[in-house]
Design a protein around this motif. Structure first.
Motif, PDB file in Angstrom:
ATOM      1  N   GLU A 256       0.736  -1.213   0.027  1.00 59.09           N
ATOM      2  CA  GLU A 256       0.174   0.044   0.080  1.00 59.09           C
ATOM      3  C   GLU A 256       0.915   1.306  -0.230  1.00 59.09           C
ATOM      4  O   GLU A 256       0.703   2.195  -0.672  1.00 59.09           O
ATOM      5  N   GLU A 261      -2.392  -0.974  -5.744  1.00 63.99           N
ATOM      6  CA  GLU A 261      -3.901  -1.163  -5.355  1.00 63.99           C
ATOM      7  C   GLU A 261      -4.230  -2.391  -4.702  1.00 63.99           C
ATOM      8  O   GLU A 261      -5.021  -2.736  -3.915  1.00 63.99           O
ATOM      9  N   ASP A 262      -3.459  -3.436  -5.178  1.00 66.83           N
ATOM     10  CA  ASP A 262      -3.431  -4.796  -4.792  1.00 66.83           C
ATOM     11  C   ASP A 262      -2.060  -5.403  -4.329  1.00 66.83           C
ATOM     12  O   ASP A 262      -1.173  -5.409  -5.432  1.00 66.83           O
TER      13      ASP A 262
END
Length: 286
Positions: A256, A261-262
């Motif tokens: 993060e 985003e993932d």
């Protein structure tokens, strides 16, 4: 200034301004002081004939005769026991900020804060004597204590950085005489250093440089450098390695913080470039 035979040590530490400058011609003798300021940039010069090895960000760096290495406060450095005498200079932002004065020395993206984050430069034989004379000027200035002393040290440091920057520019093969392209590479490296957590695409950096993505890639190809996207990924993974080794943050937290985003996308890129998953890398290194 502390002198003892051929051993020289000098320190300027102004508590009012926070300005810090340090010089030693025998780094291993002064390790505790030379590494004492966590905000300092460092320039290390092996003037001897033997090799000087140390660890930087878990990589082994070898300085051969008349080789310089430039390091920032971001680097994790370990100096093992070594009898080789090397000269080292440390200075912080309050003494001389290479970012605020980039227009003066243009070293960012070449010597400091590049995507690889440290540079190792071999001094051409014709340049050795001028560098030695510059060190002599530093030593002479250490004996002064007038109102111009600090400004003189800054001026000498600027000369040293500029001379090293010229060597760094000439190291970029294929486009040595194309100063505009060299400047584009330098600015790209600095932009990556400043924005790698937020921006991951070549197009985003090309936009900031006011050129096309294709043109940016062509410049790197002509210079025989890694593609811009690889540079962005390498800088991102370098920071990930630091966080895995030197913090207690989880893989999800690191993902993060680095702008993914993932977390699975982060783990996939990390494994692609290192051959290990983030968790495996942390366990094996520790």
């Amino acid at each position: 200034m502390n002198t003892n035979g051929n051993y020289i040590q000098y320190e300027l530490n102004d508590p009012l301004t926070g300005s810090y400058f340090y010089f030693t011609n025998d780094l291993t003798r002064d390790l505790s002081k030379a590494l004492a300021n966590p905000t300092a940039n460092r320039i290390i010069w092996n003037q001897g004939k033997g090799q000087f090895k140390f660890s930087c960000d878990e990589k082994t760096v070898t300085l051969r005769e008349n080789t310089f290495c430039t390091l920032t406060a971001l680097n994790y450095i370990k100096f093992p026991d070594n009898e080789q005498k090397v000269t080292a200079i440390a200075f912080n932002r309050e003494f001389y900020c290479i970012r605020d004065h980039d227009h003066e020395v243009s070293c960012n993206g070449i010597l400091f804060y590049g995507a690889q984050n440290f540079s190792v430069l071999k001094i051409p034989s014709v340049e050795v004597v001028p560098f030695e004379k510059l060190v002599d000027l530093f030593l002479k200035e250490f004996e002064e204590n007038d109102s111009l002393h600090g400004e003189m040290l800054v001026s000498l440091l600027k000369i040293l950085i500029i001379r090293l920057t010229r060597i760094g520019r000439n190291r970029i093969i294929g486009i040595q005489s194309d100063y505009q392209s060299i400047e584009t590479i330098r600015k790209f490296n600095l932009l990556v250093e400043q924005n790698f957590r937020k921006y991951k695409q070549i197009s985003e950096y090309a936009f900031m440089l006011n050129i096309s993505s294709k043109k940016l890639s062509e410049i790197f190809r002509y210079a025989k450098l890694d593609p811009p996207l690889h540079t962005i990924h390498q800088r991102t993974i370098l920071e990930a390695k630091r966080m895995l080794l030197f913090t207690l943050k989880s893989v999800n937290e690191i993902s993060e913080e680095l702008g993914f985003e993932d977390a699975s996308h982060f783990s996939k890129l990390f494994k692609k470039l290192t051959g290990k998953s983030p968790s495996t890398f942390r366990i094996r290194k520790n």
